[in-house]
Motif scaffolding. Structure first.
Motif, short mmCIF file in Angstrom:
data_model
loop_
_atom_site.label_atom_id
_atom_site.label_comp_id
_atom_site.label_asym_id
_atom_site.label_seq_id
_atom_site.Cartn_x
_atom_site.Cartn_y
_atom_site.Cartn_z
N TRP A 88 0.86 -1.18 0.00
CA TRP A 88 0.00 0.00 0.00
C TRP A 88 0.89 1.23 0.00
CZ3 TRP A 88 -4.34 2.06 -1.11
CH2 TRP A 88 -4.85 3.18 -0.45
N ASP A 89 0.71 2.08 -1.04
CA ASP A 89 1.53 3.28 -1.13
C ASP A 89 0.80 4.53 -0.65
OD1 ASP A 89 -0.25 3.91 -3.17
OD2 ASP A 89 1.24 3.86 -4.78
N GLU B 261 -2.18 5.30 -1.77
CA GLU B 261 -3.19 5.55 -2.79
C GLU B 261 -3.60 4.29 -3.53
OE1 GLU B 261 -3.81 8.42 -6.77
OE2 GLU B 261 -1.94 8.47 -5.61
N HIS B 262 -2.64 3.44 -3.82
CA HIS B 262 -2.89 2.23 -4.59
C HIS B 262 -2.41 0.99 -3.85
CE1 HIS B 262 -2.51 5.35 -7.84
NE2 HIS B 262 -3.65 4.77 -8.19
N VAL B 263 -3.07 -0.12 -4.15
CA VAL B 263 -2.56 -1.43 -3.79
C VAL B 263 -1.63 -1.87 -4.91
CG1 VAL B 263 -3.13 -3.84 -3.31
CG2 VAL B 263 -4.62 -2.01 -2.47
N TRP C 208 0.65 -4.53 -6.67
CA TRP C 208 0.99 -5.94 -6.83
C TRP C 208 2.28 -6.02 -7.64
CZ3 TRP C 208 -2.35 -9.23 -4.32
CH2 TRP C 208 -3.61 -8.72 -3.99
N LEU D 46 -10.06 -3.73 -5.64
CA LEU D 46 -9.26 -2.74 -4.91
C LEU D 46 -8.65 -1.76 -5.91
CD1 LEU D 46 -7.39 -5.18 -2.47
CD2 LEU D 46 -9.31 -3.69 -1.90
N SER E 37 -6.07 -1.15 -7.55
CA SER E 37 -4.83 -1.90 -7.78
C SER E 37 -4.04 -1.38 -8.96
CB SER E 37 -5.17 -3.37 -8.03
OG SER E 37 -5.78 -3.97 -6.92
N TYR F 282 6.78 2.01 1.23
CA TYR F 282 5.39 1.59 1.35
C TYR F 282 4.89 1.69 2.78
CZ TYR F 282 5.79 0.06 -3.45
OH TYR F 282 5.98 0.05 -4.81
N ARG F 283 3.60 1.99 2.90
CA ARG F 283 2.99 2.22 4.21
C ARG F 283 2.49 0.94 4.87
NH1 ARG F 283 -0.77 7.66 3.48
NH2 ARG F 283 0.83 9.00 2.49
N PHE G 71 -6.97 0.61 6.43
CA PHE G 71 -6.70 0.06 5.11
C PHE G 71 -6.99 -1.43 5.08
CE2 PHE G 71 -3.38 -2.27 2.70
CZ PHE G 71 -3.89 -2.06 1.42
N VAL H 198 -9.54 -3.92 2.82
CA VAL H 198 -9.14 -5.10 2.06
C VAL H 198 -9.99 -6.29 2.49
CG1 VAL H 198 -7.26 -6.72 1.59
CG2 VAL H 198 -6.79 -4.25 1.70
#
Length: 259
Positions: free
Chosen positions: A175-176, A178-180, A182, A200, A202, A215-216, A243, A247
């Motif tokens: 998780w940044d 804003e986005h997941v 992969w 999500l 993604s 990354y968070r 978050f 998910v």
């Protein structure tokens, strides 16, 4: 028969009552899928059947696999085991000279994902034919054993250059804020990943070990579900509860399909 902690096995719909009958599906080229069954239902059943069909064609070089046959043999094994909730695996082999595939269905107690947060250790190893869930996983298993020997819960597989690919028995996402994210790298697209990715925000992106501090949060997925990651090597990840709740909610919204 009612199972407790035992594994019930059928080969081509015939109960495997001893090790000699249970063994054939564990040797030679083969592939499998693993699923959680609840009340006779499975998340993403069509994806499991597509995986088995595609791998039979590509990995075994045979004609496709009849999904209705797979469903019927799963239903039969569940009924014979006395379980409506279970962990089920379907192994596929196609011995030379046989006119159809050999299906081995195993049924054991249901599994749930670890609550975490999990600790991962990176191990440089890329699975052979990573897009196939095949049975040739000896080196992969050694990577997991190595991680567990160091007190970790899972191995994070990477290329020799440090590109993150997948876990030994999981997919991983980051998780940044804003986005997941992969990892855009060769890996097995697990069923839970396949079900979550479109639900999500993604993106696919190359992730290296050097990128991890950016990354968070991180989490892993497999057939058991979703688990938060607390640490990879020396990089700590806080558990982003809001978050992770999102998910988990996205996964909970996936419908269950009757076998």
């Amino acid at each position: 028969m009612t199972c407790t902690e035992t594994t019930y096995t059928e080969n081509n719909g015939v109960p495997a009552v001893d090790s000699a009958l249970a063994a054939p599906a564990l040797t030679g080229p083969g592939h499998f899928t693993a699923m959680q069954v609840r009340d006779g239902r499975v998340r993403g059943l069509a994806l499991h059947l597509e995986r088995l069909d595609a791998a039979t064609r590509e990995y075994l070089g045979r004609a496709g696999l009849d999904g209705e046959r797979v469903r019927a043999e799963i239903r039969q094994a569940l009924a014979a085991s006395g379980r409506a909730d279970a962990s089920v695996r379907v192994h596929v082999h196609w011995p030379d000279g046989d006119s159809r595939a050999t299906l081995k269905v195993t049924v054991r107690e249901p599994q749930v994902a670890a609550t975490g947060p999990l600790r991962l250790i990176s191990v440089p190893y890329v699975r052979r034919t990573p897009r196939i869930k095949h049975l040739d996983g000896a080196v992969q298993n050694r990577a997991l054993d190595e991680a567990e020997a160091e007190g970790a819960d899972e191995a994070l597989l990477t290329t020799p250059e440090g590109l993150v690919t997948e876990g030994a028995i999981t997919n991983i996402a980051f998780w940044d804020g804003e986005h997941v994210v992969w990892p855009d790298a060769p890996c097995l697209r697990g069923m839970t990943m396949a079900l979550l990715e479109p639900r999500l925000p993604s993106v696919r992106r190359a992730v290296t070990l050097g990128d991890l501090p950016r990354y968070r949060a991180a989490f892993v997925t497999n057939s058991h579900g979703i688990s938060p990651v607390g640490r990879i090597d020396d990089v700590e990840f806080p558990v982003a509860r809001e978050f992770m709740a999102g998910v988990t909610a996205a996964y909970a919204a996936v419908p269950w399909d009757a076998v």
